[in-house]
Motif scaffolding. Structure first.
Motif, mmCIF file in Angstrom:
data_model
loop_
_atom_site.group_PDB
_atom_site.id
_atom_site.type_symbol
_atom_site.label_atom_id
_atom_site.label_comp_id
_atom_site.label_asym_id
_atom_site.label_seq_id
_atom_site.Cartn_x
_atom_site.Cartn_y
_atom_site.Cartn_z
ATOM 1 N N HIS A 47 0.289 -1.440 -0.538
ATOM 2 C CA HIS A 47 -0.009 0.051 0.220
ATOM 3 C C HIS A 47 0.929 1.242 0.312
ATOM 4 C CE1 HIS A 47 -2.947 2.823 1.690
ATOM 5 N NE2 HIS A 47 -3.063 2.654 0.746
ATOM 6 N N ASN A 51 0.478 3.500 -3.256
ATOM 7 C CA ASN A 51 0.506 5.087 -3.176
ATOM 8 C C ASN A 51 1.730 6.317 -3.524
ATOM 9 O OD1 ASN A 51 -1.835 5.633 -1.825
ATOM 10 N ND2 ASN A 51 -1.219 4.827 0.294
ATOM 11 N N ARG A 58 -3.032 10.429 -8.104
ATOM 12 C CA ARG A 58 -3.635 10.060 -7.363
ATOM 13 C C ARG A 58 -5.093 10.914 -7.156
ATOM 14 N NH1 ARG A 58 -0.702 10.346 -2.243
ATOM 15 N NH2 ARG A 58 0.393 8.760 -2.685
#
Length: 95
Positions: A47, A51, A58
């Protein structure tokens, strides 16, 4: 793998880096969709890495469904990394 690009080591490294980046992003999509345990160290690392890799995309897509939003916002960078990485590796191999 180096045969795929005629044995050029630089092209092979570029290809491997692009493939690993895409794999991390795809893994995060799978973990999210299948509700993997966020307390698991592997899930947490994937994760965090996803990210970072998808930082530029994003919230690019703001669809209502959280599942679709995750697929789009992490899937687009995976495709971009694959396309650019393979294109650059092919170019390096032919120069």
């Amino acid at each position: 793998m180096s045969r795929r690009y005629g044995g050029n080591p630089a092209a092979t490294v570029i290809l491997i880096v692009a493939d690993i980046a895409a794999l991390i992003l795809i893994l995060w999509i799978a973990f999210y969709l299948f509700k993997a345990n966020p307390a698991n160290n592997l899930v947490d690392w994937v994760h965090d890495s996803a990210n970072w890799l998808a930082g530029w995309s994003r919230d690019l897509f703001t669809v209502d469904s959280a599942n679709w939003r995750t697929v789009l916002n992490f899937g687009l960078p995976a495709v971009v990394y694959l396309l650019i990485g393979h294109a650059v590796a092919g170019r390096v191999n032919h120069s």
